[in-house]
Design an enzyme around this catalytic site. Sequence first.
Site: not given
Length: 536
Positions: A233, A238
């Site tokens: 990932e 974020e």
Amino acid sequence: MSSFQVYRAALLLSILATANAQQVGTYTTETHPSLTWQTCTSDGSCTTNDGEVVIDANWRWVHSTSSATNCYTGNEWDTSICTDDVTCAANCALDGATYEATYGVTTSGSELRLNFVTQGSSKNIGSRLYLMSDDSNYELFKLLGQEFTFDVDVSNLPCGLNGALYFVAMDADGGTSEYSGNKAGAKYGTGYCDSQCPRDLKFINGEANCDGWEPSSNNVNTGVGDHGSCCAEMDVWEANSISNAFTAHPCDSVSQTMCDGDSCGGTYSASGDRYSGTCDPDGCDYNPYRLGNTDFYGPGLTVDTNSPFTVVTQFITDDGTSSGTLTEIKRLYVQNGEVIANGASTYSSVNGSSITSAFCESEKTLFGDENVFDKHGGLEGMGEAMAKGMVLVLSLWDDYAADMLWLDSDYPVNSSASTPGVARGTCSTDSGVPATVEAESPNAYVTYSNIKFGPIGSTYSSGSSSGSGSSSSSSSTTTKATSTTLKTTSTTSSGSSSTSAAQAYGQCGGQGWTGPTTCVSGYTCTYENAYYSQCL
């Protein structure tokens, strides 16, 4: 990354397909929202692609193939239909989605908007979507030696929310070619995996995940099964309006794998088993606030989250090519016509403003974090997954595991905020409780727009309009980027616009480079490696 929650009490009738594997329902026709994005070349030309997005299978209504009976209600499986994983997949179907009415997902040209709480016939919280290349396959991005750029508006994301844009090593077809039990595939958002090896997925590898299913103790809609789905990932983004981070999470395998029980590790396993899996659940992260740069990102700060801005991420290799070894992940911003260098670490023992192997090692040492990153291959391992190709994920979620404190507050909460690495943002340690966030900020949303992908230096100087969300081009249209004046807050020089000089942070040298070798005023052509030099 933690999982996403959805409140859905399906009250639909359907005419269903029948067969001997995980099925597709036919009551609601699956129509993917369109989303344009651009592919750029080193000369500044960008071609617009007609893409589309699909919502993840975990959000969908799952029902019997022989009636309108739910296979899954609340946070429990119907054990009369789902006696085991294989039988459940044969007996149950995923249905189509009504994106705006049910999930609060809308698109317009190049802009995707994700609403946090949507109250239709049922209550939905957040969403997770994937960019597709066609109706049945996800778009695969090979990031090595390339640059990925997008505009984002986080002004309506308070503490406790995470507008996340990232890449995972999912199968392009959602697993249909590898797992005969999966008849739904990418068209219905199957095949998800990430570095937490999530065990809350309802289907993995063409089978249900009902065996050993334990309903969540704090979420009436989710649970944990015996299996998890693991893959590398790359968290490009974020963030909320208070804090942001980008994080690399390598795994032992470059492809998706299924794991069992607490040996999966990550968020969904017992605390003592967090690092027992085949992936790095922590990753090597870059959060400017956590690195002591507390005035860089937020409302009214250098990157002002009251307004949209452009996020540029560069994946630099040792030889400057797409087949080289990943050596650095670099971040830039553009806001109000200014190119802004990433906020640098203020700790003397952790140098720089990008992710490198040296940075990761020194950060782990300073913060006292276990270096699981190197155990699972480090940057080189992350690069191997990128070389294979990764799927773009666009999402909005709240956090039932840790209240998002790891992103925007002091975490762990029992540690002193003065300890290096504990303070990650200005949010209270009492913030982020999902029930509170959902009640107090139901109208929160995030928008992503103007996605561009191409060689380093080709995307962010091509005149993107932050938050415009519009595109008049078709997939066959090519536009030539125009040079714009770029400035930076990290120097007193404003630079200049010049067709004979590389722009701020643009490429200015390297083997095979045929572009400008000088930089605009205020910048110096800085050697990175034999294949890449950059105006810094």
